[in-house]
Design a protein around this motif. Structure first.
Motif, mmCIF file in Angstrom:
data_model
loop_
_atom_site.group_PDB
_atom_site.id
_atom_site.type_symbol
_atom_site.label_atom_id
_atom_site.label_comp_id
_atom_site.label_asym_id
_atom_site.label_seq_id
_atom_site.Cartn_x
_atom_site.Cartn_y
_atom_site.Cartn_z
ATOM 1 N N LEU A 47 -1.793 -4.496 -1.660
ATOM 2 C CA LEU A 47 -0.579 -3.819 -1.197
ATOM 3 C C LEU A 47 -0.904 -2.575 -0.375
ATOM 4 O O LEU A 47 -0.056 -2.133 0.406
ATOM 5 N N LEU A 48 -2.098 -2.033 -0.577
ATOM 6 C CA LEU A 48 -2.513 -0.810 0.089
ATOM 7 C C LEU A 48 -3.888 -0.997 0.708
ATOM 8 O O LEU A 48 -4.724 -1.727 0.166
ATOM 9 N N ARG A 49 -4.135 -0.359 1.829
ATOM 10 C CA ARG A 49 -5.459 -0.378 2.444
ATOM 11 C C ARG A 49 -5.824 1.050 2.818
ATOM 12 O O ARG A 49 -4.967 1.869 3.148
ATOM 13 N N ARG A 50 -7.102 1.339 2.726
ATOM 14 C CA ARG A 50 -7.549 2.701 2.969
ATOM 15 C C ARG A 50 -7.869 2.905 4.442
ATOM 16 O O ARG A 50 -8.556 2.093 5.059
ATOM 17 N N GLU A 51 -7.361 4.014 4.979
ATOM 18 C CA GLU A 51 -7.713 4.461 6.326
ATOM 19 C C GLU A 51 -8.233 5.888 6.195
ATOM 20 O O GLU A 51 -7.473 6.847 6.102
ATOM 21 N N GLY A 52 -9.550 6.015 6.142
ATOM 22 C CA GLY A 52 -10.142 7.320 5.884
ATOM 23 C C GLY A 52 -9.833 7.750 4.469
ATOM 24 O O GLY A 52 -10.173 7.066 3.510
ATOM 25 N N ARG A 53 -9.147 8.875 4.335
ATOM 26 C CA ARG A 53 -8.791 9.383 3.003
ATOM 27 C C ARG A 53 -7.337 9.057 2.647
ATOM 28 O O ARG A 53 -6.830 9.510 1.620
ATOM 29 N N VAL A 54 -6.688 8.276 3.498
ATOM 30 C CA VAL A 54 -5.272 7.979 3.301
ATOM 31 C C VAL A 54 -5.081 6.491 3.013
ATOM 32 O O VAL A 54 -5.765 5.647 3.606
ATOM 33 N N LEU A 55 -4.165 6.170 2.099
ATOM 34 C CA LEU A 55 -3.803 4.785 1.813
ATOM 35 C C LEU A 55 -2.582 4.398 2.637
ATOM 36 O O LEU A 55 -1.591 5.134 2.686
ATOM 37 N N ARG A 56 -2.665 3.232 3.296
ATOM 38 C CA ARG A 56 -1.572 2.705 4.091
ATOM 39 C C ARG A 56 -1.081 1.399 3.499
ATOM 40 O O ARG A 56 -1.843 0.673 2.845
ATOM 41 N N LEU A 57 0.177 1.066 3.765
ATOM 42 C CA LEU A 57 0.733 -0.189 3.290
ATOM 43 C C LEU A 57 0.190 -1.358 4.111
ATOM 44 O O LEU A 57 0.075 -1.279 5.334
ATOM 45 N N THR A 58 -0.126 -2.449 3.414
ATOM 46 C CA THR A 58 -0.384 -3.710 4.102
ATOM 47 C C THR A 58 0.965 -4.333 4.453
ATOM 48 O O THR A 58 2.025 -3.828 4.069
#
Length: 305
Positions: A47-58
């Motif tokens: 449900l979530l993917r990491r972009e650097g230090r931030v989690l984004r929604l899939t």
């Protein structure tokens, strides 16, 4: 699925970091991360993917988030409903009303109700289209103050008449009828009219009164609201039909129009109070309904001038 995990997912999806969630909830960061991982296992996809230090929604997370928001919203409403049952003095009552009632009826009802129930919150909304009821089984509006009498039937809103408000003729400075006690609409049949917008029930009733007087009004100007209508009349742009409580109010913001009584049959409008028959009413709303109806029965509503 645990409710608290869904709330943590909602926070992270809205941009709150896992570290901030752990600080808000007073638990460890690894505990939050493990709970979100378990949620993904239950759903069956990331449900979530990491972009650097931030989690984004899939893409799956974005689709899931819409339903999580709805579920938590309904859950919070349910909790609030229970709290209202336990303490009706701290509920919320939603009231829709026609704009023309905002200068006299709504302030009277709100102030008198708050004097008795100061902790009940009143959510006040002006009606966008007066020709369509705002109350209904699927509406979030508890009550409506309107001149629109709904049809009879078990599925239609319940309706109680609170007051009968006279309609008057407004004329500008220097008009030839000034000084006359009463007038008929036929006496201004050839004059330009200022009318309220088409979504107003006053427009519908004004046109009907003219039709019953056997003439079609020459609509020279259309106003969005009653203050604008009064301003147009004060400027000598035409005559207008308006409710007495507004047209004759000493507190009206525009000076200049003269208020004349109409002899035409039907030159009144019913001010009604309605609610949906099949919608469960919470205790705070019951308090407001009883207050309004009792105030009307006792003759304590503002009177026409």
């Amino acid at each position: 699925m645990e409710t608290e995990t869904l709330r943590w997912f909602q926070l992270v999806a809205d941009g709150v970091t896992v570290t901030e969630v752990s600080q808000i909830e007073g638990i460890s960061q690894p505990a939050v991360s493990r709970a979100l991982s378990r949620l993904e296992l239950e759903v069956g996809t990331p449900l979530l993917r990491r972009e650097g230090r931030v989690l984004r929604l899939t893409h799956a997370g974005a689709a899931f988030k819409q339903h999580v928001d709805a579920v938590l919203h309904h859950l919070d409403d349910g909790i609030a409903a229970v709290q209202q049952i336990l303490d009706p003095e701290r509920g919320t009552v939603t009231i829709a009303f026609q704009p023309s009632f905002g200068s006299w009826l709504v302030p009277d009802l709100v102030s008198s109700f708050h004097a008795e129930h100061p902790h009940v919150r009143l959510d006040l909304r002006t009606t966008a289209d007066e020709t369509v009821p705002d109350v209904g089984p699927r509406s979030d509006v508890d009550f409506e103050l309107s001149t629109l009498r709904p049809p009879q039937g078990p599925d239609h809103p319940r309706w109680r008449v609170l007051a009968v408000e006279p309609l008057r003729l407004l004329v500008g400075p220097g008009h030839h009828l000034i000084g006359t006690d009463t007038v008929a609409l036929t006496q201004v049949a050839d004059e330009p009219f200022v009318m309220i917008k088409a979504t107003s029930l006053l427009r519908r009733q004004s046109e009907q009164l003219c039709a019953e007087a056997q003439f079609e009004p020459n609509v020279a100007f259309v106003a969005d609201d009653l203050p604008t209508l009064r301003g147009y009349v004060a400027a000598g742009l035409g005559v207008a039909i308006a409710p007495a409580l507004w047209g004759g109010s000493m507190a009206a913001p525009v000076v200049g129009p003269h208020v004349l009584a109409l002899t035409d049959r039907g030159a009144t409008r019913e001010v009604g109070f309605s609610w949906a028959p099949r919608r469960r009413m919470l205790p705070a709303a019951e308090l407001f309904r009883e207050h309004v109806l009792a105030r009307a029965r006792a003759g304590r509503l503002p009177r026409p001038v």
